[in-house]
Design an enzyme around this catalytic site. Structure first.
Site, PDB file in Angstrom:
ATOM      1  N   HIS A   1       0.835  -1.205   0.000  1.00 50.90           N
ATOM      2  CA  HIS A   1       0.000   0.000   0.000  1.00 50.90           C
ATOM      3  C   HIS A   1       0.867   1.251   0.000  1.00 50.90           C
ATOM      4  CE1 HIS A   1      -2.730   2.947   2.267  1.00 50.90           C
ATOM      5  NE2 HIS A   1      -3.315   2.739   1.102  1.00 50.90           N
ATOM      6  N   SER A   2       0.474   2.227  -0.819  1.00 45.96           N
ATOM      7  CA  SER A   2       1.067   3.566  -0.778  1.00 45.96           C
ATOM      8  C   SER A   2       2.593   3.514  -0.955  1.00 45.96           C
ATOM      9  CB  SER A   2       0.675   4.235   0.546  1.00 45.96           C
ATOM     10  OG  SER A   2       1.084   5.576   0.592  1.00 45.96           O
ATOM     11  N   LEU A   3       3.325   4.148  -0.045  1.00 49.60           N
ATOM     12  CA  LEU A   3       4.786   4.181  -0.134  1.00 49.60           C
ATOM     13  C   LEU A   3       5.383   2.782  -0.035  1.00 49.60           C
ATOM     14  CD1 LEU A   3       7.414   5.883  -0.210  1.00 49.60           C
ATOM     15  CD2 LEU A   3       7.281   5.990   2.292  1.00 49.60           C
TER      16      LEU A   3
END
Length: 721
Positions: A401-403
């Site tokens: 997820h995300s970074l």
């Protein structure tokens, strides 16, 4: 089920007349199940403690004929006892599945044979709940294996409330059991006359406690009465009105017998779940998110793909927490944070600051090493507890997820920032050379400096490549990488990645590193970006594929789903004339993005990835308004495509004219990807864009559509079925 016990009721309940439970039935099991599954039973859910995952109506059960029905009161067998667990935040107890409960009970009985003076030998913990938790029978605790926190207490259920099958407190249960056995052990059940439905019942045994008392009207007719004032008042009123006294009926032993084949399938696909930013602000949130994703996958599996259980296949999800163990700059950033709006600034420091840390040359290596170490340690621990996994061909995927998707990508590809730093130094040297015109001495020094930079870059790059070839970053091969709400495309663009005429997915992520790459995102997620246009530029005009609704019927397989374009040449203009084309053109082109795409529920079509680059033009020509606005050259586009000629189109938005250039075969661009990467979550009918802007980035874990997508790609055969 309550009425079933009522019908059996007063004759044989306390003896060997239990109903056996088995959550699965398979002919190739060591202990074949004798009964149909009951998804509504608490012990059928070895992954989740939420009621939603046990929402399937129960199937009809049959009487367990494995044991003869006793006609005398006897001690409870291990199959009739049920162990349960409850976390600190739970209000109700949750029953272990039969396989877990039997092993815990056998260990408990073995410990009872050890004298108090003897040391407890071989007090190994027992793996339960699908192998994710371990039970210590002595301490009566249930702890997770692969993460911290989330500890539960366990209890031994002997007596249960018939209404909801919650256990009576263990201390009280033991006292009831002792009194029951002292009064009725060895006595025949047929010597007790069933109590009348109306009128006063005979009290054969009475046991009083501080807040309640228990009456035995027979071995199978036991009631608990509360001593609270409200209960006493209600009983007094009922007595005056001639009503039957209201109490809670107790049952001895659990409603279903525990059987050894009531166990989950073997794990065949392991999924590591990697968090993004914000973990420092909410430590342990990835554990909750992973549990939520696991629960949703269990719901989808139970309702849609029960064949996975019969095929002895299972996907397991393990959270990877890489941020909490890092100190990075200590408290330096906090010390320089102004006091005004301190709460909001603290949130930024604990979330968005992680992106700055990762782009910093001081902390990037530390962050990457933390995630790499955590994943490898989890893999080693998992293989130690599941030695069958790798030899039997177990597969491994990552949901990032995300970074976390960016960091995972860099670990898989072994990306080295040295090249970028050297390019920056070279650029600075070139700028200095422009200012040093006329000074031969300075120019010579700058040329020498640039030469050394190139030599150092070559040396460090060679060392880096040798280390990667000698020691793989991860100890396993990744089958699928699911990037969820990911800014990976932005990071790649800032590193200089650009689409090429013959771009392939291998330029982004080689198949030798990861078999499939998926980019899943919510349309209003401000952090998420598309990846496909970084490979082939014209995919800017091609819509990402919509993710199916999990409960939709007649889903078209993703590999045969038809590709749609936003509007003709939308990449040249995001507003103005292109919006006009979209409005006057085929509105179905945009309907797939808001959940109303008729293609998703229709019949399968030819794979879009094998169609010509501008095959959608002919479809747009069906609209007279589009024909009138496009130049005559476009009308010949399909004819030229059919003749096998590759063309390049240039669109002038001011004059609204299109010029065409026939390209030689060797200069023709790659027109399609090997497989689609970008997938977009469908919007609901009443989605608010402003609210979604704030909530979309953290909304993935509980999304059933996303869980369905992940499950069908972990087991590709499911989509065909």
């Amino acid at each position: 089920m309550m009425s079933e016990f009522g019908s059996l009721g007063d004759g044989i309940f306390s003896s060997n007349s239990r109903h056996s439970s088995s959550s699965r039935s398979s002919s190739d099991r060591l202990y074949p199940s004798l009964f149909e599954s009951d998804e509504d039973s608490p012990d059928s859910d070895c992954f989740s403690t939420v009621s939603e995952s046990r929402s399937t109506p129960p199937l009809t059960r049959q009487k367990n004929l494995l044991y003869p029905v006793n006609e005398e009161v006897d001690h409870l067998r291990p199959e009739e006892v049920r162990w349960l667990y409850k976390s600190k935040t739970d209000k109700k107890w949750h029953a272990f599945i039969g396989y877990d409960s039997l092993r815990i009970e056998c260990r408990f009985r073995a410990l009872q044979t050890i004298d108090e003076d003897e040391d407890i030998i071989d007090n190994d913990v027992i793996s339960v709940r699908g192998g994710l938790y371990e039970v210590d029978v002595v301490l009566k605790t249930c702890k997770p294996v692969y993460w911290s926190g989330d500890e539960s207490e366990i209890t031994r259920g002997l007596w249960f409330y018939e209404q909801d099958w919650q256990p009576l407190e263990e201390d009280y249960s033991q006292q009831l059991e002792a009194e029951h056995m002292s009064k009725f052990l060895g006595r025949r059940l047929d010597e007790f006359v069933p109590s009348p439905l109306k009128g006063k019942k005979p009290v054969l045994l009475l046991l009083k406690f501080e807040w309640f008392y228990v009456e035995w009207n027979g071995p199978n007719d036991v009631y608990l009465y509360s001593e609270s004032m409200s209960s006493k008042f209600a009983r007094a009123v009922g007595n005056k009105l001639g009503l039957q006294r209201a109490g809670s009926r107790l049952q001895r032993g659990y409603r279903y017998e525990a059987v050894m084949d009531d166990k989950p399938p073997d794990i065949t696909h392991l999924v590591f779940v990697v968090h993004g930013i914000g973990q420092k602000m909410d430590t342990g949130s990835i554990v909750k998110s992973c549990i939520e994703l696991r629960e949703k996958c269990v719901i989808i599996k139970n309702k849609t793909f029960p064949q996975l259980d019969y095929d002895n296949k299972r996907a397991e999800f393990l959270p990877v927490e890489w941020r909490s163990s890092l100190t990075l700059d200590g408290d330096t950033v906090d010390s320089i944070t102004p006091n005004k709006m301190l709460g909001f600034r603290s949130i930024l420091n604990s979330s968005a600051m992680d992106i700055l840390y990762y782009t910093s040359p001081l902390y990037r290596s530390e962050i990457t090493q933390s995630l790499q170490t955590q994943i490898n340690q989890l893999f080693d621990k998992f293989c130690g507890k599941n030695p069958y996994f790798m030899p039997s061909g177990g597969k491994i995927s990552v949901v990032a997820h995300s970074l976390g998707a960016v960091i995972t990508y860099d670990i898989l590809t072994g990306w080295n920032p040295i090249t970028l730093y050297d390019q920056l130094v070279s650029k600075v040297i070139d700028e200095e050379k422009e200012q040093a015109q006329g000074s031969d001495e300075l120019l010579n020094e700058l040329n020498e400096a640039k030469k050394r930079v190139i030599e150092l870059e070559t040396l460090l790059t060679g060392v880096h490549d040798k280390q990667n070839s000698a020691n793989s970053a991860l100890k396993f091969h990744v089958d699928n990488l699911f990037c969820v709400g990911s800014p990976l495309a932005v990071f790649l663009a800032l590193r200089g990645v650009r689409p090429t005429p013959k771009g392939t997915i291998d330029h982004i992520l080689p198949q030798s590193v990861c078999k499939r790459l998926f980019n899943l995102y919510h349309p209003y997620d401000p952090v998420a970006y598309r990846i496909e246009p970084l490979i082939l530029k014209h995919y800017t005009t091609v819509m990402p594929l919509p993710i199916h609704k999990y409960d939709a019927t007649n889903k078209v397989p993703y590999q045969t789903m038809k590709t749609k374009a936003y509007a003709a040449f939308e990449s040249t203009s995001r507003s103005g004339s292109m919006e006009k084309l979209t409005e006057k053109g085929d509105k179905a082109d945009t309907s797939s993005m808001n959940g109303t795409d008729p293609e998703v529920t229709g019949s399968a079509d030819t794979s879009p990835s094998r169609q010509p680059r501008f095959s959608f033009i002919g479809h747009l020509f069906k609209k007279k308004e589009i024909k009138d606005q496009m130049s005559a050259e476009l009308k010949n586009l399909e004819k030229m495509e059919k003749e096998g000629e590759e063309i390049e189109l240039t669109f002038d938005k001011q004059s609204r004219s299109v010029s065409m250039t026939v390209l030689p075969v060797e200069q023709a661009e790659q027109t399609d990807l090997e497989y689609r990467i970008d997938y977009q979550i469908r919007l609901g009918n009443f989605t608010n864009s402003y609210i979604s802007l704030l909530t979309s980035h953290t909304s993935y874990w509980g999304n059933k559509d996303l869980a369905y997508f992940i499950l069908t790609h972990l087991f590709p055969g499911l989509e065909d079925s």
